[in-house]
Structures are given as C-alpha cells and as structure tokens.
Enzyme design. Structure first.
Site, short mmCIF file in Angstrom:
data_model
loop_
_atom_site.label_atom_id
_atom_site.label_comp_id
_atom_site.label_asym_id
_atom_site.label_seq_id
_atom_site.Cartn_x
_atom_site.Cartn_y
_atom_site.Cartn_z
N CYS A 79 -63.96 26.38 1.37
CA CYS A 79 -64.44 25.04 1.73
C CYS A 79 -65.86 24.79 1.20
O CYS A 79 -66.04 24.73 -0.01
CB CYS A 79 -64.29 24.84 3.23
SG CYS A 79 -64.16 23.09 3.64
N HIS A 175 -59.57 26.86 5.13
CA HIS A 175 -60.25 27.92 5.89
C HIS A 175 -59.28 29.03 6.31
O HIS A 175 -58.78 29.01 7.44
CB HIS A 175 -60.83 27.33 7.19
CG HIS A 175 -62.08 26.54 7.01
ND1 HIS A 175 -63.33 27.06 7.23
CD2 HIS A 175 -62.26 25.26 6.62
CE1 HIS A 175 -64.24 26.13 7.00
NE2 HIS A 175 -63.62 25.03 6.63
N GLU A 177 -59.92 31.93 7.27
CA GLU A 177 -60.49 32.81 8.30
C GLU A 177 -60.23 32.29 9.71
O GLU A 177 -60.51 32.98 10.68
CB GLU A 177 -62.00 32.99 8.05
CG GLU A 177 -62.89 31.84 8.48
CD GLU A 177 -62.82 30.63 7.55
OE1 GLU A 177 -61.98 30.58 6.65
OE2 GLU A 177 -63.63 29.71 7.78
N1 GLN Z 1 -67.37 18.69 4.02
C1 GLN Z 1 -68.18 19.88 3.92
C2 GLN Z 1 -69.07 19.84 2.68
O1 GLN Z 1 -68.91 18.99 1.88
C3 GLN Z 1 -67.30 21.12 3.86
C4 GLN Z 1 -66.56 21.28 5.15
C5 GLN Z 1 -66.18 22.69 5.45
O2 GLN Z 1 -66.70 23.67 4.92
N2 GLN Z 1 -65.28 22.82 6.39
O3 GLN Z 1 -69.91 20.65 2.53
#
Ligand code: GLN
EC number: 4.3.3.6
Length: 196
Positions: A79, A175, A177
């Site tokens: 992410c 994610h 994890e």
């Molecule tokens: N939207 C977040 C970003 O742009 C990422 C979200 C996340 O890591 N769950 O950094």
C-alpha cells in the site's frame, strides 16, 4: 534463517513483524540507515505515504534504501510502501507538489485509485504463484496505472494491476499483513533466501 527488516517510521509495521515471526524469520525494526546492516530483505508497510516520505527525509533514509537495493537487498512495499517504491506517483494532494519516491519499480502508481466511496474492502484475489484466492484487504489503496516492460503483474483487480514484481522488488496495493494469511510473506521470504 532470513533476517528481515520492517520500516518502522509509521503505519502497519507491527502486523508485518508478527506475520514474519509466525514464519520463523528474524525481524528487525528499521528507523536508521545502520539498522539495514545484515538484512536480506525489507518491508515498507502501509500507512500514509506523504507522512512516511517526510520521515524518510528526516531520518536520511532515501539513499541508504536505494543502496540496500543496489547491494542485493529484497524489498516489498504494501500500500503506502508500494507508493514509496514506485517510479512516479500520481494523485498526491496538489498542495504537496510532486511526491518523492524511491524509483526502484518502473511503474506509475495512482494513489487512492479505488474511489472514496469504497475506501476499504476485502476481496478474494488470484495472485500468480499462490494456489487459491488470497483475501486482499484494500484500504484507500493505490493501483499501478502504468507498468513498465520489465515489471511482472501478479494480480489485477477490476482491470488494474494491484500486485507487481520487478527483480528484487515486490509491491502490493493491498495489506496482506492484516489477514492472517501468510502466503505472500512466505513468498517474500523464499525470495530473500534465493539470490536473484
Ligand atoms: N492512501 C494512502 C497513501 O496514499 C495509502 C493507504 C494505505 O497504506 N493503506 O499513502
């Protein structure tokens, strides 16, 4: 035994640590360049990529992370961590200007690619290299909008690439994890112990 670091500046680093420990890896939290010494791999967790980027500047981590990759380290970004690994970032709030990234993955990443109305959702995803659907948790997730030639797409959701690999760099928009399904962590650990 694999020695794996988890970038521990912000975000979901504890959950990665727990998954790696369940698999028997030796885990180190990384906050300073010296913490990278002796590691086979490093996970950049989810969180908030602009905040993490700011802390990476404060802790002088940009060049040490690129050097870690150059000397053979494996990297996995989930992410926000995936955003930090990318070559180009789109969708940062305009007041922040161009968003810095490590440029270790030849992709253009689009932040918050799945719209505000569905900020979070879980879906069963087919991931190349895994048997059976993977429960993928998307939280304000990005997507890899442009994928360079040398980049392998491991999973797609609604026609957008959401898991990719290029050499020693793995990136997932979701994610792994947070699910208790450790198969992707296992795949990463295998890569860390098998020199590319
Ligand atoms: N939207 C977040 C970003 O742009 C990422 C979200 C996340 O890591 N769950 O950094």
């Amino acid at each position: 035994m694999a020695r794996i670091g988890v970038l521990a500046l912000q975000g979901a680093f504890r959950e990665h640590r727990a998954a790696l420990e369940r698999l028997g890896a030796q885990v180190a939290e990384v906050r300073l360049a010296a913490d990278l010494d002796g590691l086979h791999g490093l996970i950049l967790p989810g969180g908030e990529s602009t905040t993490m980027a700011r802390l990476m500047t404060e802790y002088a981590l940009w060049e040490p992370l690129r050097a870690f990759h150059a000397r053979g380290g494996q990297l996995w970004g989930t992410c926000a961590g995936a955003i930090l690994l990318s070559g180009e970032v789109q969708g940062a709030p305009p007041q922040f200007g161009r968003q810095d990234s490590l440029g270790l993955l030849d992709v253009t990443v689009q932040r918050n690619a799945f719209g505000r109305q569905i900020d979070s959702f879980t879906t069963g995803l087919d991931v190349r290299g895994l048997d059976g659907a993977f429960p993928a948790v998307f939280i304000r997730a990005p997507a890899f909008a442009r994928v360079g030639e040398g980049v392998e797409v491991l999973a797609e959701y609604e026609g957008q690439a959401v898991a990719v690999r290029q050499g020693r760099v793995l990136a997932t928009a979701f994610h792994p994890e947070l699910t208790g399904d450790d198969r992707l962590h296992e795949l990463f650990l295998q890569g860390c112990l098998t020199p590319a």
